[in-house]
Motif scaffolding. Sequence first.
Motif, PDB file in Angstrom:
ATOM      1  N   LEU A   1       0.834  -1.211   0.000  1.00 49.51           N
ATOM      2  CA  LEU A   1       0.000   0.000   0.000  1.00 49.51           C
ATOM      3  C   LEU A   1       0.862   1.252   0.000  1.00 49.51           C
ATOM      4  O   LEU A   1       0.549   2.238  -0.682  1.00 49.51           O
ATOM      5  N   LEU A   2       1.949   1.214   0.764  1.00 49.01           N
ATOM      6  CA  LEU A   2       2.865   2.348   0.786  1.00 49.01           C
ATOM      7  C   LEU A   2       3.450   2.592  -0.594  1.00 49.01           C
ATOM      8  O   LEU A   2       3.599   3.744  -1.027  1.00 49.01           O
ATOM      9  N   PHE A   3       3.774   1.524  -1.299  1.00 47.60           N
ATOM     10  CA  PHE A   3       4.274   1.639  -2.674  1.00 47.60           C
ATOM     11  C   PHE A   3       3.260   2.360  -3.555  1.00 47.60           C
ATOM     12  O   PHE A   3       3.628   3.203  -4.385  1.00 47.60           O
ATOM     13  N   MET A   4       1.984   2.048  -3.361  1.00 50.21           N
ATOM     14  CA  MET A   4       0.925   2.657  -4.167  1.00 50.21           C
ATOM     15  C   MET A   4       0.821   4.159  -3.913  1.00 50.21           C
ATOM     16  O   MET A   4       0.537   4.949  -4.818  1.00 50.21           O
ATOM     17  N   LEU A   5       1.098   4.575  -2.670  1.00 49.62           N
ATOM     18  CA  LEU A   5       0.923   5.975  -2.298  1.00 49.62           C
ATOM     19  C   LEU A   5       2.153   6.832  -2.577  1.00 49.62           C
ATOM     20  O   LEU A   5       2.054   8.060  -2.607  1.00 49.62           O
ATOM     21  N   LEU A   6       3.308   6.187  -2.768  1.00 51.65           N
ATOM     22  CA  LEU A   6       4.545   6.937  -2.980  1.00 51.65           C
ATOM     23  C   LEU A   6       4.657   7.437  -4.418  1.00 51.65           C
ATOM     24  O   LEU A   6       4.005   6.927  -5.329  1.00 51.65           O
TER      25      LEU A   6
ATOM     26  N   PRO B   1       9.333 -10.865   0.117  1.00 48.51           N
ATOM     27  CA  PRO B   1       9.346 -10.335  -1.259  1.00 48.51           C
ATOM     28  C   PRO B   1       8.453 -11.102  -2.220  1.00 48.51           C
ATOM     29  O   PRO B   1       7.937 -10.528  -3.177  1.00 48.51           O
ATOM     30  N   LEU B   2       8.256 -12.397  -1.971  1.00 38.25           N
ATOM     31  CA  LEU B   2       7.415 -13.203  -2.860  1.00 38.25           C
ATOM     32  C   LEU B   2       5.951 -12.785  -2.785  1.00 38.25           C
ATOM     33  O   LEU B   2       5.185 -13.041  -3.723  1.00 38.25           O
TER      34      LEU B   2
ATOM     35  N   SER C   1       2.721  -5.221  -8.187  1.00 38.22           N
ATOM     36  CA  SER C   1       2.456  -5.145  -9.628  1.00 38.22           C
ATOM     37  C   SER C   1       0.977  -4.920  -9.914  1.00 38.22           C
ATOM     38  O   SER C   1       0.623  -4.274 -10.911  1.00 38.22           O
ATOM     39  N   VAL C   2       0.098  -5.441  -9.055  1.00 44.69           N
ATOM     40  CA  VAL C   2      -1.338  -5.241  -9.234  1.00 44.69           C
ATOM     41  C   VAL C   2      -1.757  -3.863  -8.724  1.00 44.69           C
ATOM     42  O   VAL C   2      -2.511  -3.142  -9.391  1.00 44.69           O
ATOM     43  N   LEU C   3      -1.270  -3.487  -7.548  1.00 42.83           N
ATOM     44  CA  LEU C   3      -1.648  -2.196  -6.970  1.00 42.83           C
ATOM     45  C   LEU C   3      -1.163  -1.031  -7.829  1.00 42.83           C
ATOM     46  O   LEU C   3      -1.816   0.021  -7.884  1.00 42.83           O
TER      47      LEU C   3
ATOM     48  N   PRO D   1      -6.175 -10.518  -6.985  1.00 43.25           N
ATOM     49  CA  PRO D   1      -5.354 -11.369  -7.859  1.00 43.25           C
ATOM     50  C   PRO D   1      -3.875 -11.382  -7.491  1.00 43.25           C
ATOM     51  O   PRO D   1      -3.235 -12.440  -7.482  1.00 43.25           O
ATOM     52  N   GLY D   2      -3.311 -10.218  -7.194  1.00 38.25           N
ATOM     53  CA  GLY D   2      -1.909 -10.153  -6.780  1.00 38.25           C
ATOM     54  C   GLY D   2      -1.689 -10.800  -5.429  1.00 38.25           C
ATOM     55  O   GLY D   2      -0.656 -11.436  -5.187  1.00 38.25           O
ATOM     56  N   LEU D   3      -2.670 -10.655  -4.537  1.00 35.82           N
ATOM     57  CA  LEU D   3      -2.571 -11.252  -3.208  1.00 35.82           C
ATOM     58  C   LEU D   3      -2.545 -12.777  -3.310  1.00 35.82           C
ATOM     59  O   LEU D   3      -1.728 -13.435  -2.660  1.00 35.82           O
TER      60      LEU D   3
END
Length: 269
Positions: A73-78, A148-149, A156-158, A190-192
């Motif tokens: 989620l942090l990746f999505m917001l950065l 990481p897995l 990639s989905v977010l 799907p990514g989850l």
Amino acid sequence: MKILPIVVLNGLFFIAPLFLLVGMSFSGDGGATLQHYIRFFADPINIEVLRDTIYLGLKVIVFTTVVGYPVALLFMLLGPKGRRILLFCTVLPMLTSNVVRTLAWIAILGREGVVNNALLNLGFTSTPIQFMYNELGLIIALSQIELPLLVLPLVSVLAKIDRSLWEASTSLGMNAWRTFFRIILPLSIPGLIAGWVLVFASACMNFVTQAVIGGARLIYLPQFIYQEVNTLYDWPFAAAIAIVMLTSIGIVLGALTAVGRNRRINVYA
């Protein structure tokens, strides 16, 4: 023709050894036999080891999800720069050997390790807590190693989710929690699930971490196979255990994959 090298490599180094393993599991003094499988399933202790191995993978899935989803989620917001830094930090542990990462957890979780020293200095406990050679310590170590897995497919989905959806839901009066559960979470399923598949398979078959952190007290199928091969030299029985492990893990992975192929979930992919 372009995929011919991949087909040949898979045939030589995966399919052929797998067939040899299956053949060995049915081998006996009088020819083909089911005695090794019957021996495995007739012993309640073996069933318990199989169950513990499956449960271990499921527990690691829970821990990695609790830790990894906020990271994704942090990746999505950065912004772009922040995403590159976070992605680098996520991938960096994968560049280190699994053996090295496992040994590092001994220094972290040991009686005189980083965690116990911090707890003692902060006054949370008067005696060191036992993290090594129990399931809690093993799950903690595996969760970090397999993290990481889960994060990479989830990221990639977010990353494909339009941020305007978040803004639109806010403008319509939905708070952050409702936006997460109504929009972000369904779109990320799907990514989850892809991450769960990778984490479960890797955690169940991670012999090094299970042996070093879990120790002799906790026995899972990879260690069971190792004992049969290197201590008792019972290769046919070890092959049967390996087939049981692969089949059991495959069933769970198949169930997760079936959930991922659900039409209602694929709508969000």
